[in-house]
Design an enzyme around this catalytic site. Structure first.
Site, PDB file in Angstrom:
ATOM      1  N   ARG A  94      75.909  14.670   4.163  1.00  0.00           N
ATOM      2  CA  ARG A  94      76.785  15.454   3.272  1.00  0.00           C
ATOM      3  C   ARG A  94      78.204  15.542   3.796  1.00  0.00           C
ATOM      4  O   ARG A  94      79.109  15.976   3.091  1.00  0.00           O
ATOM      5  CB  ARG A  94      76.220  16.869   3.113  1.00  0.00           C
ATOM      6  CG  ARG A  94      74.906  16.860   2.357  1.00  0.00           C
ATOM      7  CD  ARG A  94      74.406  18.253   2.146  1.00  0.00           C
ATOM      8  NE  ARG A  94      75.323  18.985   1.274  1.00  0.00           N
ATOM      9  CZ  ARG A  94      74.959  19.997   0.515  1.00  0.00           C
ATOM     10  NH1 ARG A  94      73.722  20.414   0.510  1.00  0.00           N
ATOM     11  NH2 ARG A  94      75.834  20.617  -0.245  1.00  0.00           N
ATOM     12  N   LYS A 154      57.230  13.146   8.974  1.00  0.00           N
ATOM     13  CA  LYS A 154      56.462  14.371   8.935  1.00  0.00           C
ATOM     14  C   LYS A 154      57.398  15.569   9.106  1.00  0.00           C
ATOM     15  O   LYS A 154      58.487  15.366   9.647  1.00  0.00           O
ATOM     16  CB  LYS A 154      55.365  14.357  10.001  1.00  0.00           C
ATOM     17  CG  LYS A 154      55.918  14.463  11.450  1.00  0.00           C
ATOM     18  CD  LYS A 154      54.833  14.657  12.432  1.00  0.00           C
ATOM     19  CE  LYS A 154      54.625  16.092  12.792  1.00  0.00           C
ATOM     20  NZ  LYS A 154      55.660  16.690  13.652  1.00  0.00           N
ATOM     21  N   LYS A 193      52.814   4.722  19.775  1.00  0.00           N
ATOM     22  CA  LYS A 193      52.821   4.724  21.245  1.00  0.00           C
ATOM     23  C   LYS A 193      51.937   3.600  21.762  1.00  0.00           C
ATOM     24  O   LYS A 193      50.840   3.369  21.238  1.00  0.00           O
ATOM     25  CB  LYS A 193      52.333   6.082  21.773  1.00  0.00           C
ATOM     26  CG  LYS A 193      53.331   7.210  21.482  1.00  0.00           C
ATOM     27  CD  LYS A 193      52.912   8.502  22.150  1.00  0.00           C
ATOM     28  CE  LYS A 193      53.783   9.664  21.706  1.00  0.00           C
ATOM     29  NZ  LYS A 193      54.965   9.898  22.512  1.00  0.00           N
ATOM     30  N   HIS A 199      49.348  14.417  14.755  1.00  0.00           N
ATOM     31  CA  HIS A 199      49.182  13.655  15.996  1.00  0.00           C
ATOM     32  C   HIS A 199      47.768  13.769  16.597  1.00  0.00           C
ATOM     33  O   HIS A 199      47.144  12.769  16.933  1.00  0.00           O
ATOM     34  CB  HIS A 199      50.188  14.119  17.056  1.00  0.00           C
ATOM     35  CG  HIS A 199      51.622  14.080  16.607  1.00  0.00           C
ATOM     36  ND1 HIS A 199      52.117  13.125  15.756  1.00  0.00           N
ATOM     37  CD2 HIS A 199      52.678  14.881  16.902  1.00  0.00           C
ATOM     38  CE1 HIS A 199      53.415  13.340  15.559  1.00  0.00           C
ATOM     39  NE2 HIS A 199      53.769  14.398  16.230  1.00  0.00           N
ATOM     40  N   LYS A 247      53.291  24.264  23.450  1.00  0.00           N
ATOM     41  CA  LYS A 247      54.633  24.161  24.027  1.00  0.00           C
ATOM     42  C   LYS A 247      54.690  25.078  25.247  1.00  0.00           C
ATOM     43  O   LYS A 247      53.900  26.003  25.367  1.00  0.00           O
ATOM     44  CB  LYS A 247      55.684  24.586  23.004  1.00  0.00           C
ATOM     45  CG  LYS A 247      55.744  23.621  21.802  1.00  0.00           C
ATOM     46  CD  LYS A 247      57.114  23.573  21.193  1.00  0.00           C
ATOM     47  CE  LYS A 247      57.167  22.645  19.988  1.00  0.00           C
ATOM     48  NZ  LYS A 247      57.172  21.215  20.346  1.00  0.00           N
TER      49      LYS A 247
HETATM   50  C1  BG6 Z   1      56.922  16.002  17.023  1.00  0.00           C
HETATM   51  C2  BG6 Z   1      56.859  17.502  16.913  1.00  0.00           C
HETATM   52  O1  BG6 Z   1      56.259  15.404  15.955  1.00  0.00           O
HETATM   53  O2  BG6 Z   1      56.323  15.579  18.250  1.00  0.00           O
HETATM   54  C3  BG6 Z   1      57.530  18.148  18.110  1.00  0.00           C
HETATM   55  O3  BG6 Z   1      57.494  17.917  15.723  1.00  0.00           O
HETATM   56  C4  BG6 Z   1      56.976  17.612  19.413  1.00  0.00           C
HETATM   57  O4  BG6 Z   1      57.386  19.558  18.063  1.00  0.00           O
HETATM   58  C5  BG6 Z   1      56.968  16.089  19.402  1.00  0.00           C
HETATM   59  O5  BG6 Z   1      57.774  18.098  20.465  1.00  0.00           O
HETATM   60  C6  BG6 Z   1      56.235  15.539  20.614  1.00  0.00           C
HETATM   61  O6  BG6 Z   1      56.398  14.156  20.676  1.00  0.00           O
HETATM   62  P1  BG6 Z   1      56.332  13.376  22.054  1.00  0.00           P
HETATM   63  O7  BG6 Z   1      56.442  11.947  21.677  1.00  0.00           O
HETATM   64  O8  BG6 Z   1      57.472  13.880  22.884  1.00  0.00           O
HETATM   65  O9  BG6 Z   1      54.996  13.736  22.659  1.00  0.00           O
END
Ligand code: BG6
Length: 482
Positions: free
Chosen positions: A45, A142, A176, A234, A334
């Site tokens: 934007r 996502k 990955k 994931h 986290k």
């Molecule tokens: C993302 C989440 O999809 O994956 C995040 O929204 C998270 O909250 C991240 O930190 C983790 O990804 P990676 O590759 O660092 O394990």
């Protein structure tokens, strides 16, 4: 062959773009994986010229490029691929400016790195502007919805403009290296397959632990929580790859058919199961990576009474003959003690041990580590040197990082190249995504009904005590606690 390609990124100046997408495209560029005619068009934007957009990316992205990979000449030639179009995505007339700069015959990849609420409007406006043709592809980031109904609605709307084979629902965990390697471990080694089932496997643990807190993402995260942010996508994808049957080929639909069966076989949780088999947590003050860490509710933009979970542990069950009563324990959080993502396959106890109860016999374990370093270890019993038959576990290890000199591309680079090459295997199909939501929804509903308050856990710990209790109930423990 006309190999003109435009990668058009909506949300081109957003976090995801400058932290992940542009660095990934730079890596592809510097390894000659992008055709010379590939242009990268940022959409946003801000009233920027292409030059201003390049300056923005030049300022923000280099910090996210892997060490040693930055080369000034390559970087400058990469920046020259960047263009910019200012679009307010709610205004269909704004899309004409994009149309005006796109050649007729060109592979167009639309990457929607925006809030999902904007997806359907963007697709409609692209189509109205005549920018979508049979070779166009759309990448959906996502979170795809916040529940089954919203995911379905997005899917239905996007399907009006793109065929399923043109839709790339991204889950970067599928990009990955180790996750892709898991398929080879399972289906490329004859020794595992006969044992990869009940009763030879006692339990499966999948942990994705992060040390970071919510950072500046509370605006999104507080409405989502760990269940929607990590488990629904994931962790369930990892579970699918561990649990699925061998696909008949590596074709996208063959692989996705098998993953879908796993998702559909997950035992639905009733309220009593939610109460017994799930744990929600929220981090409180503590220490992380050696520094003091504030609590979740002290983070910017988090309401003081937030009940959003930053941690989930749960016990899942797959209703099929292969998995019998094998529990699958999933855990993510986290501000945990270590950044550590791994899958632990714990094999069954020996039916009888000739070494007696004092020999410290522990079950064999296969430890598949995805992060921070990639490795596969098989824990086996050996004799301790000396007199007597005392046993101790030893790890037979495969260090994937140093086992080959071939560069290991980061997940986004690999997945972006898959999109350009039209490979859908590592993307989620609509029915898969909806099946994942179908399983997750009763848990979210259960928490609401139980008025479940997340349990506090100190930043820098392994989560609430109830998470260990979930395992202890079955005489098991999370791997890091062993
Ligand atoms: C993302 C989440 O999809 O994956 C995040 O929204 C998270 O909250 C991240 O930190 C983790 O990804 P990676 O590759 O660092 O394990």
């Amino acid at each position: 062959m006309n190999n003109a390609q435009d990668i058009i990124i909506f949300g081109g100046a957003g976090d995801l773009s400058f932290r992940k997408l542009l660095p990934a495209l730079y890596m592809a560029h510097s390894h000659d994986k992008l055709s010379p005619a590939t242009r990268i068009i940022g959409i946003g934007r801000q009233n920027w010229s292409a030059e201003e957009y390049r300056q923005f990316i030049d300022q923000h992205s280099p910090a996210f490029i892997e060490q040693g990979a930055m080369n000034v000449t390559d970087w400058q030639s990469f920046l020259s691929r960047l263009l910019y179009v200012r679009i307010d995505v709610t205004q269909s007339s704004d899309f004409n400016a994009l149309k005006a700069m796109c050649p007729q015959s060109c592979l167009r990849v639309f990457y929607l790195a925006t809030a999902p609420s904007l997806f359907t409007g963007i697709c409609a406006h692209l189509s109205q502007a005549g920018l979508v043709d049979l070779q166009s592809r759309v990448v959906l980031e996502k979170p795809l919805g916040t529940d089954l109904a919203s995911a379905r609605q997005i899917n239905t709307e996007v399907a009006k403009y793109f065929d399923e084979k043109q839709i790339y629902r991204i889950d970067h965990y599928l990009g990955k290296e180790t996750v892709q390697n898991l398929m080879v471990l399972r289906f490329g080694n004859a020794i595992f397959e006969p044992l990869w089932r009940a009763p030879f496997i006692k339990s499966v643990q999948i942990t994705v632990a992060e040390t970071v807190g919510v950072g500046s993402r509370a605006g999104f995260y507080d409405g989502a929580g760990a269940m929607r942010d990590m488990v629904q996508n994931h962790l369930l994808q990892l579970l699918c790859i561990v649990a699925m049957e061998s696909p008949i080929s590596l074709d996208a639909d063959d692989v996705r058919d098998e993953k879908l069966k796993v998702l559909r076989s997950l035992r639905k949780m009733r309220l009593a199961d939610v109460k017994r088999d799930t744990v929600r947590g929220q981090y409180t003050e503590g220490a992380s990576d050696g520094a003091p860490a504030i609590s979740y509710i002290q983070e910017d933009n988090v309401p003081a009474d937030s009940r959003t979970e930053t941690f989930v542990a749960l016990r899942a069950h797959i209703n099929n003959a292969r998995w019998g009563n094998v529990p699958f324990f999933l855990r993510t959080g986290k501000r945990m003690q270590k950044r550590q993502s791994e899958i632990i396959i714990e094999f069954a106890d020996q039916a009888f041990s000739i070494f007696g109860p004092s020999a410290h016999h522990v079950p064999n374990r296969l430890i598949i580590r995805l992060q921070p370093e990639e490795s596969i270890q098989l824990e086996m019993m050996v004799k301790q040197p000396g007199s007597g038959m005392n046993l101790s576990p030893v790890k037979l290890g495969l260090d994937l990082q140093s086992s080959s000199d071939i560069r290991r591309a980061e997940a986004y680079e690999r997945l972006l190249m898959d999109v350009i090459k039209g490979r859908l295997t590592h993307f989620m199909r609509r029915d898969e995504l909806e099946a994942a939501w179908t399983w997750v929804e009763p848990i979210l509903a259960g928490w609401r009904e139980l008025n479940d308050k997340p349990r506090g856990y100190a930043a820098g710990s392994w989560g609430p005590a109830a998470s260990s209790a979930l395992m202890a109930r079955e005489n098991l423990c999370w791997f890091e606690e062993a």
